[in-house]
Design an enzyme around this catalytic site. Structure first.
Site, PDB file in Angstrom:
ATOM      1  N   LYS A 175      86.317   2.758 -19.498  1.00 48.45           N
ATOM      2  CA  LYS A 175      87.784   2.583 -19.533  1.00 48.45           C
ATOM      3  C   LYS A 175      88.232   1.730 -18.339  1.00 48.45           C
ATOM      4  O   LYS A 175      88.984   0.765 -18.500  1.00 48.45           O
ATOM      5  CB  LYS A 175      88.476   3.952 -19.490  1.00 48.45           C
ATOM      6  CG  LYS A 175      89.988   3.852 -19.333  1.00 48.45           C
ATOM      7  CD  LYS A 175      90.678   5.189 -19.150  1.00 48.45           C
ATOM      8  CE  LYS A 175      92.151   4.954 -18.824  1.00 48.45           C
ATOM      9  NZ  LYS A 175      92.939   6.157 -18.680  1.00 48.45           N
ATOM     10  N   LYS A 196      92.731   0.603  -7.720  1.00 44.49           N
ATOM     11  CA  LYS A 196      91.809   1.498  -8.447  1.00 44.49           C
ATOM     12  C   LYS A 196      90.797   0.689  -9.271  1.00 44.49           C
ATOM     13  O   LYS A 196      89.599   0.972  -9.247  1.00 44.49           O
ATOM     14  CB  LYS A 196      92.633   2.419  -9.345  1.00 44.49           C
ATOM     15  CG  LYS A 196      91.853   3.127 -10.419  1.00 44.49           C
ATOM     16  CD  LYS A 196      91.584   4.569 -10.137  1.00 44.49           C
ATOM     17  CE  LYS A 196      90.616   5.136 -11.153  1.00 44.49           C
ATOM     18  NZ  LYS A 196      90.249   6.485 -10.935  1.00 44.49           N
ATOM     19  N   THR A 248      95.486   6.563 -14.876  1.00 46.89           N
ATOM     20  CA  THR A 248      94.821   5.263 -14.702  1.00 46.89           C
ATOM     21  C   THR A 248      95.174   4.421 -15.918  1.00 46.89           C
ATOM     22  O   THR A 248      94.788   4.766 -17.048  1.00 46.89           O
ATOM     23  CB  THR A 248      93.291   5.432 -14.629  1.00 46.89           C
ATOM     24  OG1 THR A 248      92.983   6.303 -13.545  1.00 46.89           O
ATOM     25  CG2 THR A 248      92.616   4.085 -14.412  1.00 46.89           C
TER      26      THR A 248
HETATM   27  P1  NAD Z   1      93.021  14.425 -20.609  1.00 49.87           P
HETATM   28  O1  NAD Z   1      92.819  13.763 -21.912  1.00 49.87           O
HETATM   29  O2  NAD Z   1      92.275  15.695 -20.306  1.00 49.87           O
HETATM   30  O3  NAD Z   1      94.587  14.733 -20.379  1.00 49.87           O
HETATM   31  C1  NAD Z   1      95.627  13.939 -20.867  1.00 49.87           C
HETATM   32  C2  NAD Z   1      96.682  14.880 -21.399  1.00 49.87           C
HETATM   33  O4  NAD Z   1      97.812  14.124 -21.827  1.00 49.87           O
HETATM   34  C3  NAD Z   1      96.213  15.691 -22.621  1.00 49.87           C
HETATM   35  O5  NAD Z   1      96.328  17.079 -22.363  1.00 49.87           O
HETATM   36  C4  NAD Z   1      97.159  15.233 -23.738  1.00 49.87           C
HETATM   37  O6  NAD Z   1      97.489  16.266 -24.646  1.00 49.87           O
HETATM   38  C5  NAD Z   1      98.371  14.791 -22.936  1.00 49.87           C
HETATM   39  N1  NAD Z   1      99.255  13.886 -23.669  1.00 49.87           N
HETATM   40  C6  NAD Z   1      98.920  12.849 -24.477  1.00 49.87           C
HETATM   41  N2  NAD Z   1     100.040  12.258 -24.955  1.00 49.87           N
HETATM   42  C7  NAD Z   1     101.081  12.943 -24.438  1.00 49.87           C
HETATM   43  C8  NAD Z   1     102.496  12.805 -24.551  1.00 49.87           C
HETATM   44  N3  NAD Z   1     103.043  11.837 -25.282  1.00 49.87           N
HETATM   45  N4  NAD Z   1     103.282  13.691 -23.889  1.00 49.87           N
HETATM   46  C9  NAD Z   1     102.736  14.667 -23.114  1.00 49.87           C
HETATM   47  N5  NAD Z   1     101.407  14.853 -22.951  1.00 49.87           N
HETATM   48  C10 NAD Z   1     100.596  13.987 -23.621  1.00 49.87           C
HETATM   49  O7  NAD Z   1      92.693  13.321 -19.499  1.00 49.87           O
HETATM   50  P2  NAD Z   1      92.414  13.557 -17.945  1.00 49.87           P
HETATM   51  O8  NAD Z   1      90.936  13.612 -17.706  1.00 49.87           O
HETATM   52  O9  NAD Z   1      93.302  14.639 -17.428  1.00 49.87           O
HETATM   53  O10 NAD Z   1      92.870  12.133 -17.362  1.00 49.87           O
HETATM   54  C11 NAD Z   1      94.243  11.817 -17.188  1.00 49.87           C
HETATM   55  C12 NAD Z   1      94.339  10.465 -16.507  1.00 49.87           C
HETATM   56  O11 NAD Z   1      93.642  10.517 -15.254  1.00 49.87           O
HETATM   57  C13 NAD Z   1      93.696   9.331 -17.314  1.00 49.87           C
HETATM   58  O12 NAD Z   1      94.487   8.185 -17.164  1.00 49.87           O
HETATM   59  C14 NAD Z   1      92.330   9.161 -16.654  1.00 49.87           C
HETATM   60  O13 NAD Z   1      91.815   7.870 -16.786  1.00 49.87           O
HETATM   61  C15 NAD Z   1      92.674   9.490 -15.212  1.00 49.87           C
HETATM   62  N6  NAD Z   1      91.541   9.970 -14.414  1.00 49.87           N
HETATM   63  C16 NAD Z   1      90.690  10.906 -14.925  1.00 49.87           C
HETATM   64  C17 NAD Z   1      89.627  11.348 -14.138  1.00 49.87           C
HETATM   65  C18 NAD Z   1      88.671  12.392 -14.656  1.00 49.87           C
HETATM   66  O14 NAD Z   1      87.622  12.607 -14.021  1.00 49.87           O
HETATM   67  N7  NAD Z   1      88.973  13.093 -15.754  1.00 49.87           N
HETATM   68  C19 NAD Z   1      89.426  10.815 -12.852  1.00 49.87           C
HETATM   69  C20 NAD Z   1      90.340   9.885 -12.357  1.00 49.87           C
HETATM   70  C21 NAD Z   1      91.395   9.458 -13.141  1.00 49.87           C
END
Ligand code: NAD
Length: 288
Positions: free
Chosen positions: A235, A160, A85
């Site tokens: 966010k 979204k 997102t």
């Molecule tokens: P998260 O922080 O758990 O995961 C993100 C991952 O990206 C981390 O493991 C981090 O180490 C990795 N990362 C950061 N920089 C990086 C790079 N340069 N190269 C490789 N990996 C890298 O977040 P999440 O909850 O998994 O969310 C991911 C996305 O999904 C976000 O954009 C969030 O807004 C969206 N989202 C999350 C949810 C939720 O409920 N958690 C729901 C819908 C959408």
């Protein structure tokens, strides 16, 4: 299909695990090293032989940096499918960069949270060319239960943030109405029975009721543990306001919802609580 999966956090790891049951998946994350997945030692290594590279990252700046690293090594005609997102502008910039290199790009943010990622029941909102949508549709079918093609690049992100702006506003309205009802001496069950079948109904009331013990089971029944955390709602409301500003859209309710969630998360210990914990927040307050 060969799939590179970059960003193996709370959402990415279970999505990649579901894909790995049917496809050849190589993952990469700068920090997370989930068990059971084949891992590469860089984003470029995960991307270079892939037919589809999926990214699931925290924000648009990180996506832009990762895109600059992987696009030069991806196979011609391969697809970069971003499920993060992020802001609409970054989604469109990354898509243009991909197309300029003979790749295809699709933004497909999700709703459904960690439960949906684990159970393969996410909803995808996709933006990008028809042919790319057709190619990745079988992957959406593994990771989710629904995929809506919303148009060209960036339109998945647009869908979204519009949806979540409505959600933030209706959750606040539902919570403040419960507290007004309490103060007027109206029983919460009666309030639910009326509103859930009347014109004030919304998903926030009928499927995710913020009042404990009322309506279907929701995070309110689990001491407001997320669910959908208030900081993730903040966010998305910030992204909606960024987009509204960029296109000069008047969004007063989205603006007010953003301000309330910012106050809740930043000054009232709302971080780590479900976004429906607006109800106990209002309970503690008067008008002043
Ligand atoms: P998260 O922080 O758990 O995961 C993100 C991952 O990206 C981390 O493991 C981090 O180490 C990795 N990362 C950061 N920089 C990086 C790079 N340069 N190269 C490789 N990996 C890298 O977040 P999440 O909850 O998994 O969310 C991911 C996305 O999904 C976000 O954009 C969030 O807004 C969206 N989202 C999350 C949810 C939720 O409920 N958690 C729901 C819908 C959408």
């Amino acid at each position: 299909m060969k799939i590179g999966f970059i960003g193996l956090g709370n959402m990415g790891a279970p999505m990649a695990a579901n894909l790995a049951k049917k496809h050849d998946v190589i993952g990469f994350d700068t920090a997370a090293k989930p068990d059971g997945l084949t891992l590469a030692d860089s984003a470029a290594a995960a991307a270079k032989d892939a037919d589809v590279v999926i990214t699931m990252l925290p924000n648009g700046n990180i996506l832009r940096a990762v895109a600059s690293e992987i696009h030069p090594v991806m196979k011609p005609g391969a697809i970069h499918l971003d499920c993060s997102t992020i802001d609409v502008e970054s989604a469109r910039a990354v898509a243009a960069q991909a197309e300029g290199r003979g790749l295809h790009a699709m933004d497909a943010p999700v709703s459904g949270g960690i439960g949906g990622a684990t159970n393969g029941t996410l909803t995808f909102m996709a933006g990008g060319p028809d042919a790319a949508f057709a190619t990745v549709k079988p992957l959406f079918d593994i990771m989710g239960q629904k995929a809506v093609h919303c148009g060209l690049a960036g339109n998945g992100q647009a869908a979204k943030i519009c949806n979540n702006m409505i959600l933030g506003v209706t959750m606040i309205a539902t919570c403040e109405a419960f507290v007004l009802a309490d103060k007027l001496g109206l029983d919460r069950q009666a309030m639910f029975d009326v509103v859930s079948t009347s014109s004030g109904a919304s998903w926030s009331m009928t499927a995710y009721c913020p009042a404990p013990g009322i309506g279907p089971t929701s995070p309110a029944d689990n001491d407001y543990k997320p669910g959908f955390a208030a900081e993730l709602m903040l966010k998305d409301l910030n992204l909606a306001q960024m987009a509204a500003q960029a296109v000069d859209a008047d969004t007063p309710m989205g603006h007010a919802a953003r301000a309330l969630y910012a106050q809740f998360v930043e000054n009232e210990n709302g971080a780590g609580r479900d976004f429906s914990a607006m109800l106990p927040r209002f309970e503690k307050r008067g008008r002043g």
